[in-house]
Design a protein around this motif. Structure first.
Motif, PDB file in Angstrom:
ATOM      1  N   VAL A  76       0.839  -1.207   0.000  1.00 32.63           N
ATOM      2  CA  VAL A  76       0.000   0.000   0.000  1.00 32.63           C
ATOM      3  C   VAL A  76       0.869   1.250   0.000  1.00 32.63           C
ATOM      4  CG1 VAL A  76      -1.712   1.308   1.301  1.00 32.63           C
ATOM      5  CG2 VAL A  76      -1.923  -1.180   1.123  1.00 32.63           C
ATOM      6  N   VAL A  77       1.883   1.278   0.878  1.00 37.97           N
ATOM      7  CA  VAL A  77       2.778   2.429   0.944  1.00 37.97           C
ATOM      8  C   VAL A  77       3.551   2.577  -0.364  1.00 37.97           C
ATOM      9  CG1 VAL A  77       4.770   3.416   2.127  1.00 37.97           C
ATOM     10  CG2 VAL A  77       2.962   2.322   3.441  1.00 37.97           C
ATOM     11  N   GLY A  78       4.042   1.450  -0.887  1.00 34.46           N
ATOM     12  CA  GLY A  78       4.776   1.510  -2.146  1.00 34.46           C
ATOM     13  C   GLY A  78       3.927   2.043  -3.285  1.00 34.46           C
ATOM     14  N   ASP A  79       2.656   1.599  -3.357  1.00 34.86           N
ATOM     15  CA  ASP A  79       1.765   2.088  -4.415  1.00 34.86           C
ATOM     16  C   ASP A  79       1.496   3.582  -4.258  1.00 34.86           C
ATOM     17  OD1 ASP A  79       1.636  -0.418  -5.511  1.00 34.86           O
ATOM     18  OD2 ASP A  79      -0.245  -0.966  -4.513  1.00 34.86           O
ATOM     19  N   ARG A  80       1.355   4.037  -3.016  1.00 40.45           N
ATOM     20  CA  ARG A  80       1.108   5.467  -2.796  1.00 40.45           C
ATOM     21  C   ARG A  80       2.313   6.307  -3.217  1.00 40.45           C
ATOM     22  NH1 ARG A  80      -1.664   5.018   3.243  1.00 40.45           N
ATOM     23  NH2 ARG A  80      -3.792   4.537   2.531  1.00 40.45           N
ATOM     24  N   ILE A  81       3.496   5.827  -2.903  1.00 41.82           N
ATOM     25  CA  ILE A  81       4.699   6.569  -3.292  1.00 41.82           C
ATOM     26  C   ILE A  81       4.835   6.612  -4.812  1.00 41.82           C
ATOM     27  CG2 ILE A  81       7.217   6.515  -3.215  1.00 41.82           C
ATOM     28  CD1 ILE A  81       7.010   5.408  -0.375  1.00 41.82           C
ATOM     29  N   LYS A  82       4.621   5.476  -5.457  1.00 43.09           N
ATOM     30  CA  LYS A  82       4.718   5.445  -6.917  1.00 43.09           C
ATOM     31  C   LYS A  82       3.638   6.309  -7.565  1.00 43.09           C
ATOM     32  CE  LYS A  82       6.595   0.745  -6.778  1.00 43.09           C
ATOM     33  NZ  LYS A  82       6.333  -0.687  -7.061  1.00 43.09           N
ATOM     34  N   THR A  83       2.434   6.276  -6.986  1.00 44.95           N
ATOM     35  CA  THR A  83       1.343   7.093  -7.520  1.00 44.95           C
ATOM     36  C   THR A  83       1.646   8.578  -7.362  1.00 44.95           C
ATOM     37  OG1 THR A  83      -0.282   5.372  -7.020  1.00 44.95           O
ATOM     38  CG2 THR A  83      -1.110   7.598  -7.329  1.00 44.95           C
ATOM     39  N   ALA A  84       2.144   8.968  -6.182  1.00 44.93           N
ATOM     40  CA  ALA A  84       2.467  10.374  -5.950  1.00 44.93           C
ATOM     41  C   ALA A  84       3.554  10.854  -6.907  1.00 44.93           C
ATOM     42  CB  ALA A  84       2.905  10.576  -4.496  1.00 44.93           C
ATOM     43  N   LEU A  85       4.564  10.035  -7.134  1.00 45.09           N
ATOM     44  CA  LEU A  85       5.635  10.401  -8.061  1.00 45.09           C
ATOM     45  C   LEU A  85       5.088  10.592  -9.476  1.00 45.09           C
ATOM     46  CD1 LEU A  85       8.614  10.776  -8.823  1.00 45.09           C
ATOM     47  CD2 LEU A  85       8.793   8.282  -8.996  1.00 45.09           C
ATOM     48  N   ARG A  86       4.245   9.676  -9.896  1.00 39.23           N
ATOM     49  CA  ARG A  86       3.666   9.778 -11.248  1.00 39.23           C
ATOM     50  C   ARG A  86       2.776  11.010 -11.372  1.00 39.23           C
ATOM     51  NH1 ARG A  86      -1.179   8.074 -12.510  1.00 39.23           N
ATOM     52  NH2 ARG A  86      -1.243   6.712 -10.674  1.00 39.23           N
ATOM     53  N   LEU A  87       2.004  11.307 -10.324  1.00 35.18           N
ATOM     54  CA  LEU A  87       1.106  12.465 -10.370  1.00 35.18           C
ATOM     55  C   LEU A  87       1.874  13.780 -10.398  1.00 35.18           C
ATOM     56  CD1 LEU A  87      -1.629  11.275  -7.837  1.00 35.18           C
ATOM     57  CD2 LEU A  87      -1.900  11.537 -10.311  1.00 35.18           C
ATOM     58  N   VAL A  88       2.989  13.848  -9.659  1.00 39.29           N
ATOM     59  CA  VAL A  88       3.806  15.060  -9.683  1.00 39.29           C
ATOM     60  C   VAL A  88       4.337  15.308 -11.094  1.00 39.29           C
ATOM     61  CG1 VAL A  88       5.982  16.062  -8.880  1.00 39.29           C
ATOM     62  CG2 VAL A  88       4.435  15.010  -7.246  1.00 39.29           C
ATOM     63  N   GLU A  89       4.841  14.262 -11.718  1.00 40.07           N
ATOM     64  CA  GLU A  89       5.376  14.413 -13.075  1.00 40.07           C
ATOM     65  C   GLU A  89       4.275  14.772 -14.078  1.00 40.07           C
ATOM     66  OE1 GLU A  89       9.034  11.184 -12.546  1.00 40.07           O
ATOM     67  OE2 GLU A  89       7.166  10.606 -13.518  1.00 40.07           O
ATOM     68  N   ASN A  90       3.105  14.125 -13.939  1.00 43.29           N
ATOM     69  CA  ASN A  90       1.997  14.431 -14.854  1.00 43.29           C
ATOM     70  C   ASN A  90       1.474  15.850 -14.653  1.00 43.29           C
ATOM     71  OD1 ASN A  90       2.212  11.839 -15.826  1.00 43.29           O
ATOM     72  ND2 ASN A  90       0.462  11.041 -14.698  1.00 43.29           N
ATOM     73  N   SER A  91       1.436  16.288 -13.398  1.00 36.55           N
ATOM     74  CA  SER A  91       0.980  17.654 -13.123  1.00 36.55           C
ATOM     75  C   SER A  91       1.906  18.675 -13.767  1.00 36.55           C
ATOM     76  CB  SER A  91       0.892  17.885 -11.613  1.00 36.55           C
ATOM     77  OG  SER A  91       0.547  19.217 -11.327  1.00 36.55           O
ATOM     78  N   ALA A  92       3.204  18.454 -13.642  1.00 42.78           N
ATOM     79  CA  ALA A  92       4.162  19.369 -14.260  1.00 42.78           C
ATOM     80  C   ALA A  92       3.995  19.398 -15.783  1.00 42.78           C
ATOM     81  CB  ALA A  92       5.586  18.965 -13.890  1.00 42.78           C
ATOM     82  N   GLU A  93       3.697  18.249 -16.371  1.00 39.19           N
ATOM     83  CA  GLU A  93       3.483  18.196 -17.823  1.00 39.19           C
ATOM     84  C   GLU A  93       2.233  18.978 -18.228  1.00 39.19           C
ATOM     85  OE1 GLU A  93       3.282  14.126 -18.879  1.00 39.19           O
ATOM     86  OE2 GLU A  93       5.415  13.716 -18.501  1.00 39.19           O
ATOM     87  N   ARG A  94       1.152  18.835 -17.465  1.00 35.18           N
ATOM     88  CA  ARG A  94      -0.086  19.539 -17.801  1.00 35.18           C
ATOM     89  C   ARG A  94       0.074  21.048 -17.619  1.00 35.18           C
ATOM     90  NH1 ARG A  94      -1.557  17.415 -21.344  1.00 35.18           N
ATOM     91  NH2 ARG A  94      -3.291  18.898 -21.323  1.00 35.18           N
ATOM     92  N   LEU A  95       0.798  21.459 -16.597  1.00 33.35           N
ATOM     93  CA  LEU A  95       1.039  22.892 -16.398  1.00 33.35           C
ATOM     94  C   LEU A  95       1.871  23.462 -17.543  1.00 33.35           C
ATOM     95  CD1 LEU A  95       1.818  22.935 -12.568  1.00 33.35           C
ATOM     96  CD2 LEU A  95      -0.279  23.706 -13.676  1.00 33.35           C
ATOM     97  N   ALA A  96       2.871  22.715 -17.984  1.00 29.62           N
ATOM     98  CA  ALA A  96       3.695  23.175 -19.101  1.00 29.62           C
ATOM     99  C   ALA A  96       2.892  23.268 -20.397  1.00 29.62           C
ATOM    100  CB  ALA A  96       4.888  22.234 -19.294  1.00 29.62           C
ATOM    101  N   ALA A  97       1.808  22.470 -20.481  1.00 29.55           N
ATOM    102  CA  ALA A  97       0.962  22.518 -21.671  1.00 29.55           C
ATOM    103  C   ALA A  97      -0.123  23.581 -21.571  1.00 29.55           C
ATOM    104  CB  ALA A  97       0.328  21.154 -21.915  1.00 29.55           C
ATOM    105  N   GLY A  98      -0.215  24.272 -20.417  1.00 33.08           N
ATOM    106  CA  GLY A  98      -1.208  25.324 -20.247  1.00 33.08           C
ATOM    107  C   GLY A  98      -2.534  24.863 -19.689  1.00 33.08           C
TER     108      GLY A  98
END
Length: 542
Positions: free
Chosen positions: A451-473
């Protein structure tokens, strides 16, 4: 005469016995070393799923850029080229933003009536389809020198306005890059950067907040407050908060408290009013009012941060009550309403009874207070904006906002809040993941469940995806992803299973089990020598 023993038979029996001893030694060694030790190691090992340490370390190099689309609606192409060049130069070296400027010529079907400032937002909404985070700079042919900022996402200006003025409005009112940079740096390096007034006042990021409205009546026998709290909340507060539903979930609650006097004694000041006196409450003593109120508000019953709004009905014995600044002057000009704000806690409003009611009331009669609803609610909502991170715009020369609709937020204010919350949540999620990764690397016996491992991996993926969406406007999706990343990172960091074996380190494990295994291990280890000799001799004889 005895029978003669055949030496061949004796040697054969001895060889059989030695063979069985060797097989027995081998079986004991296989059971203990091949099955027992691995089974013991597996059953006593700490569960630790693999984590993306490289990806988490790479967050330090993640450069978050927010793309802003500026739509220039201009009367002529030459004018559009000039403003585009000036705005591009103004935002060329921004650290947070990547500004994209799109110029359009204003449609010829717009009439002079459409250019009246009262119709500008309607014109912008019908002719320009703006998404969350985008801004419209619209030139008008109306004759006025002022620059108007609309309720939607538009700035309306005359042909005499230059690009530097527009850039100043964008920087100080909408984009607020300095505040975003300070928020990011203060979270990352709190020892080097100190928060400004806005950041110290704003509530930390949270997926949900409770808004608790409390009316305090210290003397219900002689003081009546005629107010329907539930109706007020449904009419004003909930519609106001619905505009912010994208940022967080808000739960509005209300309550009444009685027999709760002030913990400080206001100073009596003679004056020429109908009562011949009023009472002064210095700003220095205002923080002393929060602690006794906090004990009675029951705001700790929720896991979410609570934004407190207290309406304190002042009895005639202490009325009218006014707040005085440190310089000795009245802080408000309104006779019946005084208010102050406590950072990251809430606000308090004092409502005074009318002077005539207190003067006419006899000692055994009660006085009824009918609050000035618009004034009180306006004060509360102004405080709420500050506490959530929407500051009042700094006054700029010849820049005005369009006539306000009743207790509503500007769309560009909501966009500005989403930007600052996005930076705050992304920075917090990155720091939480990096701190957790360092902790798990240093302490090898902390349990890391799936559970902890999935949360860490999910948070990492969401941070990267958020940065991509912000860069796209895409501000909306970038913010929502940053909020999910923030929640996932916090949930992983505070998971109780991380402390499951924290106080059972490796040295204690060996200290417990070695006394049990060692007596059985010594004969087995010594028998390995005989096994080696046996097979070595067989190899030589062969």
């Amino acid at each position: 005469m005895g029978e003669e023993v055949d030496d061949t038979t004796i040697d054969y029996d001895t060889a059989i016995d030695e063979k069985y001893r060797i097989y027995a030694s081998i079986s004991f060694a296989v059971l203990l070393l091949g099955i027992g030790v691995p089974l013991w190691w597996h059953t006593t090992a700490v569960q630790r799923v693999s984590l993306p340490y490289a990806g988490i370390d790479g967050l330090s190099n993640l450069d978050v850029k927010i793309k802003i689309k500026l739509v220039l609606a201009i009367l002529s192409e030459r004018r559009a080229e000039k403003l585009t060049r000036e705005l591009t130069e103004a935002f060329e070296n921004t650290a947070i933003y990547k500004v994209e400027i799109v110029s359009r010529i204003i449609p010829v079907n717009l009439t002079e009536h459409d250019f009246k400032y009262t119709n500008m937002d309607k014109v912008a909404a019908s002719n320009f389809n703006l998404d969350i985070g985008e801004l419209l700079l619209m030139e008008t042919n109306a004759i006025f020198e002022l620059i108007y900022v609309g309720w939607e996402r538009g700035i309306y200006f005359s042909p005499q306005t230059n690009g530097s003025t527009l850039a100043q409005i964008l920087s100080e009112w909408m984009l607020r890059e300095k505040s975003l940079i300070l928020t990011k740096n203060a979270l990352a390096e709190p020892t080097l950067y100190s928060l400004d007034v806005e950041n110290r006042r704003r509530f930390p990021a949270s997926p949900a907040y409770d808004v608790l409205i409390t009316v305090v009546n210290p003397n219900p026998e002689k003081l009546k407050v005629d107010w329907d709290l539930r109706k007020m909340a449904e009419k004003y507060v909930e519609p106001f908060l619905s505009k912010l539903s994208i940022s967080s979930n808000f739960s509005v609650k209300s309550q009444w408290l009685y027999l709760l006097p002030l913990e400080v004694n206001p100073k009596r000041v003679p004056d020429s009013s109908l009562l011949g006196r009023h009472f002064a409450l210095p700003e220095d003593v205002l923080p002393q009012l929060i602690t006794p109120l906090e004990k009675k508000l029951a705001s700790q019953v929720s896991l979410h941060p609570t934004i407190n709004f207290v309406i304190y009905a002042v009895p005639c014995d202490n009325a009218p009550l006014h707040i005085y600044t440190r310089s000795g002057h009245r802080s408000k000009s309104n006779v019946n309403v005084e208010a102050f704000l406590s950072p990251r806690w809430g606000g308090v409003v004092f409502i005074n009874p009318s002077l005539e009611a207190c003067a006419d009331a006899k000692s055994n009669e009660s006085v009824t207070i009918v609050p000035e609803e618009i004034t009180v609610i306006g004060t509360f909502l102004a405080q709420l904006k500050l506490l959530l991170g929407i500051p009042e715009p700094k006054p700029l020369h010849n820049v005005l906002t369009l006539p306000p609709s009743e207790f509503k937020l500007y769309n560009w204010e909501v966009d500005a809040l989403l930007r600052i919350r996005t930076i705050e949540q992304l920075t917090s999620a990155k720091l939480t993941l990096q701190s957790l990764a360092r902790l798990l690397k240093e302490i090898g016996n902390i349990v890391i469940t799936d559970v902890v491992g999935d949360r860490i991996k999910t948070a990492l993926r969401l941070v990267e995806n958020s940065a991509e969406r912000l860069a796209a406007g895409d501000l909306r999706q970038g913010f929502l992803l940053s909020k999910e990343a923030f929640v996932a990172a916090e949930a992983a960091f505070s998971d109780p299973t991380l402390l499951a074996l924290l106080y059972f380190p490796e040295d204690q494990k060996y200290a417990v089990y070695i006394p049990l295994f060692l007596p059985a291990m010594i004969p087995v280890l010594l028998s390995l020598k005989n096994i080696y000799k046996h097979y070595s001799l067989r190899k030589v004889n062969a």
